[in-house]
Design a protein around this motif. Structure first.
Motif, mmCIF file in Angstrom:
data_model
loop_
_atom_site.group_PDB
_atom_site.id
_atom_site.type_symbol
_atom_site.label_atom_id
_atom_site.label_comp_id
_atom_site.label_asym_id
_atom_site.label_seq_id
_atom_site.Cartn_x
_atom_site.Cartn_y
_atom_site.Cartn_z
ATOM 1 N N TYR A 2 -24.413 -30.777 97.556
ATOM 2 C CA TYR A 2 -23.136 -31.434 97.290
ATOM 3 C C TYR A 2 -21.976 -30.624 97.840
ATOM 4 C CZ TYR A 2 -25.938 -33.840 93.736
ATOM 5 O OH TYR A 2 -26.902 -34.549 93.074
ATOM 6 N N PHE A 3 -20.906 -31.364 98.093
ATOM 7 C CA PHE A 3 -19.625 -30.777 98.459
ATOM 8 C C PHE A 3 -18.589 -31.447 97.572
ATOM 9 C CE2 PHE A 3 -15.768 -31.090 101.229
ATOM 10 C CZ PHE A 3 -15.448 -29.746 101.206
ATOM 11 N N HIS A 4 -17.815 -30.665 96.814
ATOM 12 C CA HIS A 4 -16.810 -31.214 95.917
ATOM 13 C C HIS A 4 -15.418 -31.076 96.541
ATOM 14 C CE1 HIS A 4 -19.603 -30.265 92.260
ATOM 15 N NE2 HIS A 4 -20.065 -31.243 93.013
ATOM 16 N N VAL A 5 -14.660 -32.156 96.493
ATOM 17 C CA VAL A 5 -13.292 -32.163 97.002
ATOM 18 C C VAL A 5 -12.365 -32.223 95.796
ATOM 19 C CG1 VAL A 5 -11.629 -33.322 98.499
ATOM 20 C CG2 VAL A 5 -14.075 -33.419 99.060
ATOM 21 N N HIS A 6 -11.562 -31.172 95.615
ATOM 22 C CA HIS A 6 -10.620 -31.082 94.510
ATOM 23 C C HIS A 6 -9.200 -31.368 95.006
ATOM 24 C CE1 HIS A 6 -14.053 -28.708 93.024
ATOM 25 N NE2 HIS A 6 -13.671 -29.141 91.841
ATOM 26 N N GLU A 7 -8.350 -31.755 94.084
ATOM 27 C CA GLU A 7 -6.986 -32.165 94.418
ATOM 28 C C GLU A 7 -6.203 -31.075 95.141
ATOM 29 O OE1 GLU A 7 -3.022 -34.042 92.282
ATOM 30 O OE2 GLU A 7 -4.618 -33.240 91.024
ATOM 31 N N ASP A 8 -6.256 -29.859 94.651
ATOM 32 C CA ASP A 8 -5.375 -28.819 95.167
ATOM 33 C C ASP A 8 -6.043 -27.874 96.154
ATOM 34 O OD1 ASP A 8 -3.199 -29.767 93.677
ATOM 35 O OD2 ASP A 8 -3.906 -28.699 91.900
#
Length: 135
Positions: free
Chosen positions: A106-112
């Protein structure tokens, strides 16, 4: 467009369907910053894999090359968008988040956090060359 129901974590509830339209409905229904990120991820995937196939199943957009096989999915959670590479264990470098399934990463994309678009595109291109997952 009618407002879409959001499931736990802010994931849109979208009817399953093949093609770009249900994926775009999913992206449009993402809350807050996730909609813009979803549009960007979708555009990067389309640019990396011309003619990519799309569908929504299990309230998640799926991307593939061959009919009924998929190499990547998106899913929204409260604090990030999860990109699942179904054969991610074969990617170089490995996407950072492991899975209970040995092949999935997985690769997680966070807001900041800035998105490393070059790395993401490289993973997408690599993943699209691997055998897809039948679903």
């Amino acid at each position: 467009m009618a407002e879409q129901k959001l499931l736990s974590g802010g994931n849109p509830q979208i009817a399953k369907g093949d093609g770009d339209a249900p994926v775009q409905a999913y992206i449009a229904a993402l809350p807050d910053w996730k909609s813009d990120v979803g549009r960007r991820l979708d555009a990067l995937i389309e640019g990396a894999v011309p003619g990519v196939r799309k569908a929504v199943k299990w309230n998640s957009p799926l991307y593939g090359v061959e009919e009924k096989t998929w190499f990547l999915s998106l899913h929204a959670f409260a604090k990030y968008i999860k990109v699942a590479f179904f054969r991610g264990a074969a990617l170089d470098p490995l996407p950072p988040v492991g899975s209970k399934q040995k092949d999935v990463r997985y690769f997680h994309v966070h807001e900041d956090e800035p998105l490393d678009e070059a790395q993401f595109i490289d993973w997408v291109k690599q993943a699209s060359q691997l055998p897809g997952e039948r679903m």
